[in-house]
Design a protein around this motif. Structure first.
Motif, short mmCIF file in Angstrom:
data_model
loop_
_atom_site.label_atom_id
_atom_site.label_comp_id
_atom_site.label_asym_id
_atom_site.label_seq_id
_atom_site.Cartn_x
_atom_site.Cartn_y
_atom_site.Cartn_z
N GLY A 8 25.96 63.99 2.60
CA GLY A 8 27.07 64.72 2.26
C GLY A 8 27.10 65.81 1.11
O GLY A 8 27.90 66.20 0.63
N LYS A 66 25.79 68.47 -1.57
CA LYS A 66 25.38 69.90 -1.71
C LYS A 66 24.36 70.07 -2.93
O LYS A 66 24.48 69.74 -3.83
CB LYS A 66 26.64 70.70 -2.58
N THR A 89 24.85 73.09 5.34
CA THR A 89 26.20 73.59 5.31
C THR A 89 27.22 72.37 5.93
O THR A 89 28.49 72.12 5.55
CB THR A 89 26.64 74.84 5.97
N LEU A 90 26.69 71.89 6.88
CA LEU A 90 27.68 70.81 7.90
C LEU A 90 27.66 69.56 7.02
O LEU A 90 28.80 68.95 6.78
CB LEU A 90 27.04 70.86 9.16
N PRO A 124 27.99 68.36 3.93
CA PRO A 124 29.18 68.11 2.89
C PRO A 124 30.50 68.26 3.91
O PRO A 124 31.49 67.47 3.22
CB PRO A 124 29.11 69.26 2.19
N LYS A 125 30.68 68.64 4.73
CA LYS A 125 31.88 68.94 5.51
C LYS A 125 32.14 67.57 6.24
O LYS A 125 33.34 67.40 6.51
CB LYS A 125 31.87 70.01 6.77
N LEU A 126 31.21 66.84 6.47
CA LEU A 126 31.41 65.42 7.03
C LEU A 126 31.93 64.54 6.20
O LEU A 126 32.56 63.23 6.69
CB LEU A 126 30.18 64.99 7.80
N LYS A 155 38.07 67.20 15.39
CA LYS A 155 37.81 68.02 13.90
C LYS A 155 36.58 68.51 13.88
O LYS A 155 36.09 69.66 13.08
CB LYS A 155 38.68 67.33 13.17
N ILE A 156 35.59 67.46 13.87
CA ILE A 156 34.19 67.37 13.40
C ILE A 156 33.57 68.74 14.44
O ILE A 156 32.91 69.31 13.86
CB ILE A 156 33.41 66.11 13.81
N LEU A 178 34.57 72.03 13.09
CA LEU A 178 34.07 72.28 11.81
C LEU A 178 32.73 72.64 11.97
O LEU A 178 32.02 73.55 11.10
CB LEU A 178 33.81 70.96 10.88
N ASP A 219 32.39 76.03 13.18
CA ASP A 219 32.87 77.16 12.19
C ASP A 219 31.32 77.67 11.24
O ASP A 219 31.46 78.74 10.94
CB ASP A 219 33.64 76.56 11.03
N VAL A 220 30.53 76.69 11.28
CA VAL A 220 29.39 76.80 10.42
C VAL A 220 28.26 77.04 11.30
O VAL A 220 26.84 77.22 10.97
CB VAL A 220 28.69 75.53 9.48
#
Ligand code: ADP
Ligand code: MG
Length: 336
Positions: A85, A87, A206-207, A209-211, A287-288, A291, A294-295
């Motif tokens: 997770g 960056k 990109t994904l 960190p969104k998790l 939601k996952i 997201l 989106d990326v």
């Protein structure tokens, strides 16, 4: 430069010229002109560190394009950060170049490094350069940032979590076969796609960190799905069910498996995927997926965690797959 007496100042100057520009975006790198680099850690964040090595003739072919060798080295490391997770923001490179490495080769290597440093927003903040009588040996350390205490660990899985995987599975291992000329019946276009995936993985930076805050546990899939899910299960004190029919396959992998079903062993146990496998509660699934959409990364549910210790792979009817019959050989189909 440290190393043997054949290291000349020209080569040293060349390396400084090639590598120093990649340090410019990071003041603490001191332009690669000092003994060490300085790193500030922003308040409330943790540095996540990882290191991976690649040896010529073992992890890549000596005649692979120099720029792709550099980029793969960066990417396999960024994949580990993504799985936590984090960056990415910096890398350090230890390079042992064969004595006869040419300036053209070095320039192409540095170009590849520069491209991925730029594309992934990381700076080269230091390293070491030596000369070796052995094969090209590269070690990269990568640094990423994640909120304090928020990193995704292997150990966080809970009973009933769904297991998801990013992207597609098996392309790296099939790409290696393709690179070795061992998929001769496959369409040349599809063969090239697989080879490309082997040479140039796509870390899910990109994904990842969104998790954070959505997934309970995650890890990088680099040594084969079944083995890696096994690592996550062990650390989480659980078992898992994986549904073979749900594993995401690229069109090229689908074609290869249609021609030779025993290649399923490469999807389940081959290495070099550099995808993220993660466990998340079913209520976060929508939601996952949104997201990820989106990326522009596919995320597929492939099973769930349950009490126990084993990773069971089931067919579409819920029957355990006889891995031996799929051509699975534990010590040759898994690595690392
Ligand atoms: P030392 O003699 O202290 O080991 P070096 O001459 O090896 O110093 O390195 C000088 C500077 O160049 C240091 O800042 C080091 O981090 C950097 N450097 C050397 N090799 C590399 C490399 N392969 N990639 C990035 N930085 C490097
Ligand atoms: Mg040194």
């Amino acid at each position: 430069m440290s190393g043997d007496a054949s290291d000349d100042r020209d080569e040293f100057a060349l390396i400084a010229r090639l590598f120093a520009p990649l340090a410019r975006s990071y003041p603490g790198a001191l332009g690669l002109g000092d003994d060490a680099a300085l790193m500030d850690v922003p308040a409330g964040q943790q540095v996540v560190l990882t290191m991976d090595s690649m040896v010529g003739g073992v992890h890549f072919f000596a005649d692979d394009p120099a720029d792709l060798i550099a980029r793969k080295l960066v990417r396999v490391n960024l994949s580990d950060l993504a799985a936590k997770g984090a960056k990415p923001f910096a890398i350090m490179l230890s390079a042992a170049f064969p004595q006869d490495v040419g300036t053209d080769w070095l320039r192409r290597f540095a170009d590849g490094l520069a491209q991925d440093c730029h594309d992934y927003g990381v700076a080269l903040i230091g390293g070491d350069t030596v000369s070796t009588p052995g094969p090209l040996t590269l070690t990269l350390t990568a640094f990423g940032l994640v909120g304090q205490g928020r990193a995704l660990l292997r150990s966080g899985g809970r009973d009933g979590d769904k297991v998801f995987v990013t992207g597609t599975l098996g392309d790296g291992a099939l790409g290696l076969l393709s690179r070795q000329g061992r998929l001769p019946r496959l369409d040349p276009d599809l063969r090239d796609q697989l080879t490309r995936r082997y040479l140039l993985p796509e870390p899910r930076t990109t994904l990842g960190p969104k998790l954070v805050g959505l997934a309970h546990a995650a890890m990088d899939v680099s040594d084969g799905l079944v083995q890696d899910v096994g690592h996550l299960c062990r650390q989480s004190g659980l078992g898992a069910v994986i549904i073979a029919a749900d594993l995401p396959l690229s069109p090229a992998a689908q074609q290869a498996l249609a021609d030779d079903p025993s290649l399923l062993s490469k999807v389940l146990g081959g290495g070099d995927d550099y995808e993220i496998v993660f466990a998340a509660p079913p209520e976060h699934a929508d939601k996952i997926i949104r997201l990820a959409d989106d990326v522009g990364v596919a995320v597929t549910a492939i099973g769930h965690l349950r009490s126990g210790t084993d990773v069971v792979v089931q067919d579409g009817q819920g029957r355990p797959l006889d891995l031996a019959r799929t051509g699975w050989r534990h010590f040759t189909d898994t690595r690392g």
